[in-house]
Design a protein around this motif. Structure first.
Motif, PDB file in Angstrom:
ATOM      1  N   UNK A  97       0.831  -1.203   0.000  1.00 14.63           N
ATOM      2  CA  UNK A  97       0.000   0.000   0.000  1.00 14.63           C
ATOM      3  C   UNK A  97       0.867   1.255   0.000  1.00 14.63           C
ATOM      4  N   UNK A  98       1.932   1.241   0.785  1.00 15.48           N
ATOM      5  CA  UNK A  98       2.836   2.394   0.846  1.00 15.48           C
ATOM      6  C   UNK A  98       3.516   2.621  -0.507  1.00 15.48           C
ATOM      7  N   UNK A  99       3.961   1.556  -1.146  1.00 17.98           N
ATOM      8  CA  UNK A  99       4.595   1.673  -2.465  1.00 17.98           C
ATOM      9  C   UNK A  99       3.614   2.236  -3.488  1.00 17.98           C
ATOM     10  N   UNK A 100       2.369   1.784  -3.445  1.00 21.00           N
ATOM     11  CA  UNK A 100       1.348   2.294  -4.368  1.00 21.00           C
ATOM     12  C   UNK A 100       1.042   3.765  -4.110  1.00 21.00           C
ATOM     13  N   UNK A 101       0.976   4.146  -2.851  1.00 23.30           N
ATOM     14  CA  UNK A 101       0.720   5.552  -2.523  1.00 23.30           C
ATOM     15  C   UNK A 101       1.843   6.451  -3.024  1.00 23.30           C
ATOM     16  N   UNK A 102       3.092   6.016  -2.844  1.00 19.95           N
ATOM     17  CA  UNK A 102       4.208   6.816  -3.335  1.00 19.95           C
ATOM     18  C   UNK A 102       4.258   6.815  -4.868  1.00 19.95           C
TER      19      UNK A 102
END
Length: 166
Positions: A87-92
């Motif tokens: 999720x963090x990778x997708x948000x960034x």
């Protein structure tokens, strides 16, 4: 699936992208500090270059909205993302200005460092090379952190994980 053979021309760019997607890669988030605050970008074009000196590379699209921030940076951190950080990778990937969803701190050179990644390579810019529609950034690794865990993998447009052998 039927085997396909083609010459990678501009009108075959989607087929070329599909063929490249057959190669599973780790997912990284690169961070730097700009004059306007921390910046992040999700990339899968990360590779080791040299052990002596310790060099790694990653590629930045020339048409990226974050191009100016990363083209100008002298220090950055490359984070190898854990499976649970999808999720963090997708948000960034969508927004490299918003760090509100991440646990992070800044090191003595101003590099934002994300918590809970599998590995982190703190780099000083060593070289830049123009390569088609991308810029290759080579960093000299100044410090490394790593731990065990499942890595976040990207292949054929999908995310997955890969466990360490115990």
């Amino acid at each position: 699936m039927t085997e396909k053979t083609f010459t990678p021309t501009p009108d075959q760019s989607s087929a070329f992208r599909e063929a490249l997607g057959c190669f599973g890669t780790g997912v990284t988030v690169v961070t730097t500090n700009s004059g306007n605050g921390p910046r992040a970008i999700t990339v899968n074009s990360f590779s080791s270059v040299s052990l002596d000196p310790p060099l790694v590379l990653w590629c930045l699209a020339n048409d990226s909205h974050r191009f100016n921030s990363f083209n100008a940076c002298q220090h950055y951190s490359i984070h190898v993302m854990a499976e649970e950080q999808q999720d963090q990778a997708l948000r960034f990937a969508r927004n490299g200005l918003d760090f509100s969803h991440a646990v992070w701190e800044t090191d003595h050179k101003g590099r934002p460092q994300l918590a809970n990644c599998l590995a982190r390579f703190d780099c000083q810019l060593h070289a830049k090379h123009e390569a088609g529609d991308h810029l290759i950034l080579v960093g000299e690794v100044e410090q490394v952190m790593y731990r065990t865990g499942k890595g976040l993998i990207f292949k054929r447009g999908q995310f997955g994980g890969f466990a360490d052998l115990l």
